[in-house]
Design a protein around this motif. Structure first.
Motif, mmCIF file in Angstrom:
data_model
loop_
_atom_site.group_PDB
_atom_site.id
_atom_site.type_symbol
_atom_site.label_atom_id
_atom_site.label_comp_id
_atom_site.label_asym_id
_atom_site.label_seq_id
_atom_site.Cartn_x
_atom_site.Cartn_y
_atom_site.Cartn_z
ATOM 1 N N ARG A 118 1.008 -1.289 -0.021
ATOM 2 C CA ARG A 118 0.172 -0.040 0.132
ATOM 3 C C ARG A 118 0.868 1.240 0.061
ATOM 4 N N ARG A 176 1.749 2.590 -3.218
ATOM 5 C CA ARG A 176 0.916 2.873 -4.330
ATOM 6 C C ARG A 176 0.699 4.534 -4.829
ATOM 7 N N SER A 215 -6.060 4.999 -0.725
ATOM 8 C CA SER A 215 -4.857 4.274 -0.821
ATOM 9 C C SER A 215 -3.960 4.881 0.197
ATOM 10 N N LYS A 221 -5.966 -0.230 1.839
ATOM 11 C CA LYS A 221 -5.492 -1.204 0.697
ATOM 12 C C LYS A 221 -6.672 -1.625 -0.217
ATOM 13 N N HIS A 226 -5.773 -9.073 -0.619
ATOM 14 C CA HIS A 226 -6.889 -8.018 -0.003
ATOM 15 C C HIS A 226 -7.547 -8.961 0.877
ATOM 16 N N GLN A 237 -11.941 -5.027 1.714
ATOM 17 C CA GLN A 237 -11.205 -4.374 0.576
ATOM 18 C C GLN A 237 -11.737 -4.639 -0.735
#
Length: 196
Positions: free
Chosen positions: A77, A80, A125, A129, A172, A176
């Protein structure tokens, strides 16, 4: 670490085949072709694809090669933010170019939906996540239904398959995935549908 076996191999295959760059590229080409019912629209789709998935994915691959990113799905995460911001800039530049060149409305609407989706992804983000795979899959389904009709709902099981693959790979959690599905569908419904 996920336990190995045939379901893990299937999950990896599904994740690769439904990666955001893959789905966005296929969707953009389909919407481009449909916008003029032929090669002219396909050319618009190709140009849009360059900015909405080609350039951003090339940036991610470069980051992986240089060791700045762990993988091409940007699974960490904290990694990102920069790739998503780069993608946002690429999509914004592509949208501006497409508008100046007179691209068909559906192609512009799809690029605009991608831009809004990236703003949402960058924002979420920062703290959490969310599954971008699921968000893109849900948004793609909404775009398909709006563009090609209710028959496109036959692709709905793909959403379950994408979500399952992300959870099976332990990339995930279920929340999520569900958040990605909801936000992706919402962005497409509120952006692509009215602008097309």
């Amino acid at each position: 670490m996920p336990r190995p076996g045939p379901t893990l191999r299937l999950a990896r295959f599904v994740t690769e085949m439904t990666a955001p760059a893959v789905l966005v590229s296929a969707l953009t080409l389909a919407v481009g072709w449909h916008s003029t019912r032929g090669a002219h629209g396909l050319a618009w789709g190709l140009l849009a694809t360059l900015f909405v998935s080609g350039i951003p994915f090339a940036y991610i691959l470069g980051g992986v090669r240089r060791g700045r990113l762990t993988d091409h799905h940007v699974g960490v995460r904290e990694q990102r933010r920069v790739p998503l911001l780069f993608g946002l800039c690429s999509v914004a530049a592509g949208l501006a170019l497409l508008a100046v060149l007179g691209a068909p409305r559906p192609v512009l609407a799809l690029a605009a939906a991608g831009l809004v989706g990236l703003v949402v992804a960058v924002t979420v983000s920062h703290w959490w996540k969310m599954s971008i795979h699921s968000a893109v899959a849900a948004g793609a389904l909404v775009v398909l239904v709006v563009t090609f009709g209710a028959g496109s709902l036959a692709a709905s099981p793909l959403l379950v398959l994408v979500g399952w693959s992300r959870v099976r790979l332990r990339d995930h959690t279920v929340p999520q995935v569900l958040a990605g599905l909801a936000l992706g569908a919402l962005v497409a419904a509120l952006t692509f549908a009215p602008l097309r």
